[in-house]
Design a protein around this motif. Sequence first.
Motif, mmCIF file in Angstrom:
data_model
loop_
_atom_site.group_PDB
_atom_site.id
_atom_site.type_symbol
_atom_site.label_atom_id
_atom_site.label_comp_id
_atom_site.label_asym_id
_atom_site.label_seq_id
_atom_site.Cartn_x
_atom_site.Cartn_y
_atom_site.Cartn_z
ATOM 1 N N ARG A 69 0.836 -1.202 0.000
ATOM 2 C CA ARG A 69 0.000 0.000 0.000
ATOM 3 C C ARG A 69 0.871 1.254 0.000
ATOM 4 N NH1 ARG A 69 -3.789 -2.598 4.174
ATOM 5 N NH2 ARG A 69 -2.468 -1.522 5.685
ATOM 6 N N ALA A 70 1.990 1.197 0.729
ATOM 7 C CA ALA A 70 2.886 2.358 0.796
ATOM 8 C C ALA A 70 3.497 2.664 -0.568
ATOM 9 C CB ALA A 70 3.985 2.113 1.823
ATOM 10 N N VAL A 71 3.874 1.626 -1.304
ATOM 11 C CA VAL A 71 4.411 1.832 -2.651
ATOM 12 C C VAL A 71 3.332 2.423 -3.548
ATOM 13 C CG1 VAL A 71 5.270 0.660 -4.712
ATOM 14 C CG2 VAL A 71 6.186 0.050 -2.463
ATOM 15 N N ALA A 72 2.110 1.906 -3.440
ATOM 16 C CA ALA A 72 1.009 2.414 -4.268
ATOM 17 C C ALA A 72 0.710 3.879 -3.955
ATOM 18 C CB ALA A 72 -0.240 1.559 -4.046
ATOM 19 N N ARG A 73 0.901 4.293 -2.694
ATOM 20 C CA ARG A 73 0.655 5.688 -2.303
ATOM 21 C C ARG A 73 1.833 6.597 -2.632
ATOM 22 N NH1 ARG A 73 -1.840 3.406 2.755
ATOM 23 N NH2 ARG A 73 0.265 3.477 3.622
ATOM 24 N N GLY A 74 2.953 6.009 -3.032
ATOM 25 C CA GLY A 74 4.134 6.798 -3.340
ATOM 26 C C GLY A 74 5.005 7.082 -2.135
ATOM 27 N N GLU A 75 4.753 6.406 -1.013
ATOM 28 C CA GLU A 75 5.575 6.620 0.191
ATOM 29 C C GLU A 75 6.926 5.929 0.076
ATOM 30 O OE1 GLU A 75 3.220 6.580 4.100
ATOM 31 O OE2 GLU A 75 2.045 5.306 2.783
ATOM 32 N N LEU A 76 6.976 4.857 -0.693
ATOM 33 C CA LEU A 76 8.223 4.140 -0.936
ATOM 34 C C LEU A 76 8.445 4.037 -2.437
ATOM 35 C CD1 LEU A 76 7.969 1.131 1.576
ATOM 36 C CD2 LEU A 76 9.405 3.163 1.809
ATOM 37 N N PRO A 77 9.718 3.994 -2.872
ATOM 38 C CA PRO A 77 9.993 3.830 -4.305
ATOM 39 C C PRO A 77 9.390 2.531 -4.837
ATOM 40 C CG PRO A 77 11.985 4.442 -3.099
ATOM 41 C CD PRO A 77 10.947 4.129 -2.071
ATOM 42 N N LYS A 78 9.028 2.515 -6.101
ATOM 43 C CA LYS A 78 8.392 1.333 -6.690
ATOM 44 C C LYS A 78 9.300 0.116 -6.684
ATOM 45 C CE LYS A 78 5.122 3.760 -9.662
ATOM 46 N NZ LYS A 78 4.643 4.000 -11.054
ATOM 47 N N ASP A 79 10.619 0.342 -6.734
ATOM 48 C CA ASP A 79 11.546 -0.797 -6.758
ATOM 49 C C ASP A 79 12.063 -1.146 -5.361
ATOM 50 O OD1 ASP A 79 13.036 1.453 -6.404
ATOM 51 O OD2 ASP A 79 14.527 1.001 -7.947
ATOM 52 N N THR A 80 11.338 -0.729 -4.336
ATOM 53 C CA THR A 80 11.731 -1.072 -2.959
ATOM 54 C C THR A 80 11.766 -2.584 -2.775
ATOM 55 O OG1 THR A 80 10.807 0.956 -2.022
ATOM 56 C CG2 THR A 80 11.049 -0.909 -0.529
ATOM 57 N N ASP A 81 12.811 -3.059 -2.152
ATOM 58 C CA ASP A 81 12.894 -4.480 -1.786
ATOM 59 C C ASP A 81 12.033 -4.666 -0.534
ATOM 60 O OD1 ASP A 81 13.535 -7.044 -0.959
ATOM 61 O OD2 ASP A 81 15.668 -6.844 -1.446
ATOM 62 N N MET A 82 10.744 -4.887 -0.750
ATOM 63 C CA MET A 82 9.799 -4.900 0.371
ATOM 64 C C MET A 82 10.081 -5.996 1.395
ATOM 65 S SD MET A 82 6.158 -3.743 -1.302
ATOM 66 C CE MET A 82 6.296 -4.743 -2.788
#
Length: 198
Positions: free
Chosen positions: A135-148
Amino acid sequence: MASKQQRGEPLVAKILEATLEEVARVGYENLSIEAVAERAAVNKTTIYRRWETPEALVLAAFARVSDQDSFPNTGSLRGDLLDYLRRYRAVCRSPVVLSLMRMLFAGSGGTGELCKVIQERIERSECNALVMFERAVARGELPKDTDMPLVRDLLLGSARNLILFRHDTCTDETLERVVDVMLLGAAEGGRRKKSARR
């Protein structure tokens, strides 16, 4: 003896609460169904009909108090993580849960099946926890290529270590610092990846 009116969920809750109290008093290895029955004021056959062994009884009690399958949705990753960790800390304040979790993470062995079930629940919970980061990636809080998975493991692992082994000093402020430092590192990692690609 249980009253005739005491059936179903109220009876189960009473027995499982008595189980946790007995484990806290005598430890898992010394738990007996007879002692649980006496503490819960029920006939031991009432317990045996539902749980055939002390291990099965403890597993049911642990599952009841350690349910972490629902994850918060506060609108921000920071809020989600703090809410999740505060609830996790509240669960671990139970002497029984704290003892079982320490036993597992310290690698002290314990009963095989019990450790296996606890480990499976933790792994399932950690897998489900990825939804907060997605959800954080979708909201732009984390980069899209974050190693979740990596960010999750570093953040939750650090916080859980504090909760389990330094629980007396694990305040809300401490949890906030852990979350903020880890999220800052995750964001910085994303910026470095972008710079490296330029």
